[in-house]
Design a protein around this motif. Structure first.
Motif, PDB file in Angstrom:
ATOM      1  N   ILE A  16      69.937  70.209   2.627  1.00 24.28           N
ATOM      2  CA  ILE A  16      70.359  68.814   2.648  1.00 24.28           C
ATOM      3  C   ILE A  16      69.166  67.898   2.930  1.00 24.28           C
ATOM      4  O   ILE A  16      69.077  66.800   2.376  1.00 24.28           O
ATOM      5  CB  ILE A  16      71.485  68.617   3.688  1.00 24.28           C
ATOM      6  N   VAL A  17      68.237  68.358   3.776  1.00 23.16           N
ATOM      7  CA  VAL A  17      67.011  67.584   4.013  1.00 23.16           C
ATOM      8  C   VAL A  17      66.231  67.433   2.710  1.00 23.16           C
ATOM      9  O   VAL A  17      65.789  66.334   2.344  1.00 23.16           O
ATOM     10  CB  VAL A  17      66.137  68.254   5.088  1.00 23.16           C
ATOM     11  N   VAL A 102      77.268  68.250   0.678  1.00 26.15           N
ATOM     12  CA  VAL A 102      76.138  67.583   0.020  1.00 26.15           C
ATOM     13  C   VAL A 102      76.605  66.265  -0.600  1.00 26.15           C
ATOM     14  O   VAL A 102      75.919  65.243  -0.510  1.00 26.15           O
ATOM     15  CB  VAL A 102      75.522  68.495  -1.061  1.00 26.15           C
ATOM     16  N   PHE A 103      77.778  66.277  -1.228  1.00 21.54           N
ATOM     17  CA  PHE A 103      78.311  65.056  -1.833  1.00 21.54           C
ATOM     18  C   PHE A 103      78.614  64.000  -0.773  1.00 21.54           C
ATOM     19  O   PHE A 103      78.396  62.805  -1.014  1.00 21.54           O
ATOM     20  CB  PHE A 103      79.575  65.381  -2.629  1.00 21.54           C
ATOM     21  N   LEU A 109      74.260  57.988   1.554  1.00 20.98           N
ATOM     22  CA  LEU A 109      72.845  57.659   1.378  1.00 20.98           C
ATOM     23  C   LEU A 109      72.592  56.954   0.041  1.00 20.98           C
ATOM     24  O   LEU A 109      71.917  55.925  -0.014  1.00 20.98           O
ATOM     25  CB  LEU A 109      72.004  58.931   1.467  1.00 20.98           C
ATOM     26  N   TRP A 110      73.136  57.493  -1.050  1.00 23.58           N
ATOM     27  CA  TRP A 110      72.924  56.915  -2.381  1.00 23.58           C
ATOM     28  C   TRP A 110      73.509  55.505  -2.462  1.00 23.58           C
ATOM     29  O   TRP A 110      72.896  54.600  -3.028  1.00 23.58           O
ATOM     30  CB  TRP A 110      73.556  57.819  -3.428  1.00 23.58           C
ATOM     31  N   LEU A 161      76.813  57.250  -8.438  1.00 19.02           N
ATOM     32  CA  LEU A 161      77.500  56.794  -7.223  1.00 19.02           C
ATOM     33  C   LEU A 161      79.013  56.921  -7.384  1.00 19.02           C
ATOM     34  O   LEU A 161      79.710  57.334  -6.442  1.00 19.02           O
ATOM     35  CB  LEU A 161      77.113  55.346  -6.918  1.00 19.02           C
ATOM     36  N   CYS A 162      79.541  56.578  -8.554  1.00 22.44           N
ATOM     37  CA  CYS A 162      80.979  56.714  -8.809  1.00 22.44           C
ATOM     38  C   CYS A 162      81.422  58.168  -8.647  1.00 22.44           C
ATOM     39  O   CYS A 162      82.481  58.451  -8.066  1.00 22.44           O
ATOM     40  CB  CYS A 162      81.316  56.218 -10.214  1.00 22.44           C
ATOM     41  N   ALA A 163      80.614  59.097  -9.165  1.00 22.28           N
ATOM     42  CA  ALA A 163      80.942  60.513  -9.051  1.00 22.28           C
ATOM     43  C   ALA A 163      80.944  60.960  -7.589  1.00 22.28           C
ATOM     44  O   ALA A 163      81.844  61.690  -7.143  1.00 22.28           O
ATOM     45  CB  ALA A 163      79.949  61.351  -9.862  1.00 22.28           C
ATOM     46  N   TYR A 164      79.946  60.521  -6.826  1.00 16.13           N
ATOM     47  CA  TYR A 164      79.905  60.855  -5.398  1.00 16.13           C
ATOM     48  C   TYR A 164      81.164  60.348  -4.692  1.00 16.13           C
ATOM     49  O   TYR A 164      81.804  61.075  -3.920  1.00 16.13           O
ATOM     50  CB  TYR A 164      78.678  60.216  -4.752  1.00 16.13           C
ATOM     51  N   ILE A 165      81.512  59.095  -4.930  1.00 12.65           N
ATOM     52  CA  ILE A 165      82.639  58.475  -4.231  1.00 12.65           C
ATOM     53  C   ILE A 165      83.947  59.191  -4.552  1.00 12.65           C
ATOM     54  O   ILE A 165      84.728  59.544  -3.649  1.00 12.65           O
ATOM     55  CB  ILE A 165      82.738  56.979  -4.596  1.00 12.65           C
TER      56      ILE A 165
END
Length: 518
Positions: A16-17, A102-103, A109-110, A161-165
């Motif tokens: 993750i880092v 991770v997501f 962050l993203w 960003l949409c995919a992460y959300i």
């Protein structure tokens, strides 16, 4: 409130880092080759190496790591292209890593980095390239990158960003999913207003639509499964074989015009660059940009890494289709589909989130529960980190309660003050009737050149100058719709920023009011 703790293995923590360092680099618009980007690459590499040497791998997994490491090194020596390392680094780092975790980190962050980068642009610190192209039949209009390296990059950043959300939120119920997709689509329109990126708009819109379709169907029929499984074969044929047909063919002409000469660009590279097993070093040809991810990978990585990646893509997709994983399949097929017109899948953009699913599948398929000879170079006995996030959950819960309770008031206040803010902006903003942009930033044909000294403009000057680098720089002047679109953008952005600021102030006020009561 119960103590909210997150227990994370040390091996997963270092991945993750690594991931966050790369997100920080690309989420703020860093350019490959700059000192800052090289530092981020170095730090990320250190984190990933630590992750790999403290992770226990079986014999088959160690063989795979050594083979891929050797393949990447040999390919890099041939091409001097670091993209292959970044791509396979994600795959090799996914052993014992939770994709959802991770997501979650990435969504926060993203999203924060995108807000920061856009606001940084709005205050004039770093705008990124400002281009003028003829679009939508209304003549030349300005395309903004909003702090990123290109308007298309801006829009792909929003799609990611949409995919992460959506993956993190994991909403149940078609109504809730539809409302969230609707909100994200409004954001898609807003970003398009600046980027004027049709590929980015289609990617985001297509993802939201496919997400709603696949998550709304309990049992997928055979036609849907066949269509989904055809994505990778279609992408390969479209990218590598279709450009080789006769350039005078009607299909070629139509697709080439629709994709803004991308098909012709692919043809030029295929005719010029030889196909090799482990890649070829080359530079831009004839002014054509190679905007196809698959052809990029084939030419830069070589046939061996390319075939490996395509097989892994196909098998990963097949697994998630068999499991009826609508969310994952929506991400995979839309991002892989977009790769035929955008280069972000296999370059240094670090926006190919499908690699996370591919890496997970790769190590899941190699997993042998009977194997006991798992070894780490530096054993850490699966040590864990315990993160106490009670403060975060407490704050998030408080904000959530305030928003639910005062939602109507916040919306009405935001709209009211947003309109007032837009009106005031129109009053105080300096009127302009023309826009001046460097000649090299346009594709509108040869025009009259202007040479202006921004530090000593005449009093009657009523224009805006973008990306001024000196009085010797030739500028093109644009009026009419270009100016009108800029004004519309400024009013809408002022409304949205005021709306958001009112919401933040409302929450802060309610938090302080609750503290006084306590």
């Amino acid at each position: 409130m119960k103590n909210k703790k997150i227990v994370i293995k040390l091996t997963e923590f270092f991945f993750i880092v690594f991931w966050c360092i790369m997100l920080l680099a690309k989420g703020t618009g860093m350019v490959e080759g700059t000192k800052e980007f090289k530092i981020c690459i170095l730090l990320a590499a250190v984190a990933l190496v630590i992750k790999i040497i403290i992770t226990e791998y079986g014999i088959r997994e160690w063989i795979l790591i050594l083979l891929i490491g050797g393949m990447c090194t040999y390919s890099y020596l041939q091409t001097k292209n670091i993209s292959i390392f970044l791509c396979f680094a994600v795959l090799l780092g996914m052993k014992n890593v939770n994709v959802l975790r991770v997501f979650r980190v990435s969504a926060v962050l993203w999203g924060a980095l995108m807000v920061f980068t856009v606001l940084r642009c709005f205050v004039g610190i770093q705008t990124g390239p400002i281009l003028v192209h003829e679009k939508m039949g209304i003549g030349p209009i300005v395309r903004w990158s909003l702090g990123y390296t290109h308007p298309n990059v801006l829009h792909v950043t929003y799609a990611v960003l949409c995919a992460y959300i959506l993956y993190v939120w994991n909403l149940s119920g078609q109504r809730k999913r539809g409302m969230m997709a609707g909100v994200l689509f409004l954001g898609n329109i807003y970003i398009f207003m600046y980027s004027v990126s049709f590929t980015g708009f289609i990617l985001t819109s297509g993802f939201l639509l496919i997400y709603l379709i696949l998550t709304g169907i309990d049992r997928w029929g055979i036609p849907i499964r066949i269509l989904c499984n055809c994505v990778i074969p279609f992408a390969v044929v479209f990218s590598i074989f279709l450009p080789l047909i006769n350039v005078h063919n009607r299909l070629f002409t139509f697709l080439n015009d629709f994709l803004n000469t991308r098909l012709l660009a692919s043809r030029v590279y295929l005719d010029t660059i030889p196909l090799t097993l482990f890649g070829t070093e080359f530079s831009s040809l004839g002014g054509f940009a190679l905007d196809n991810s698959y052809l990029n990978a084939l030419l830069y990585f070589g046939m061996v890494p390319f075939v490996f990646l395509m097989i892994l893509c196909f098998m990963t997709l097949k697994k998630y289709i068999a499991q009826n994983k609508g969310m994952e399949v929506a991400i995979l097929i839309t991002f892989w589909g977009a790769g035929v017109a955008e280069p972000f899948l296999y370059n240094t953009a670090f926006k190919n989130i499908t690699l996370l699913f591919m890496g997970k599948y790769l190590f899941d398929s190699l997993q042998d529960n009977k194997e006991t000879r798992r070894k780490a170079i530096i054993p850490v006995d699966e040590k864990e980190l315990v993160l106490n996030l009670q403060w975060f959950y407490s704050a998030a819960g408080k904000v959530n309660r305030i928003v639910k309770k005062e939602k109507r008031k916040m919306i009405y206040a935001g709209i009211f003050f947003g309109v007032i803010g837009a009106i005031l902006w129109g009053i105080v903003n300096i009127e302009f009737k023309a826009i001046y942009v460097p000649a090299g930033n346009t594709d509108c044909g040869v025009q009259e050149e202007h040479f202006l000294d921004k530090e000593s403009l005449p009093e009657e000057f009523t224009g805006k100058i973008y990306e001024w680098h000196g009085k010797e720089q030739p500028l093109y002047c644009f009026e009419g719709n270009a100016v009108l679109v800029e004004k519309i953008r400024s009013y809408i952005s002022t409304f949205i920023l005021t709306f958001g600021l009112v919401g933040i102030l409302f929450i802060v006020y309610e938090v302080f009011k609750d503290r006084k009561r306590e």
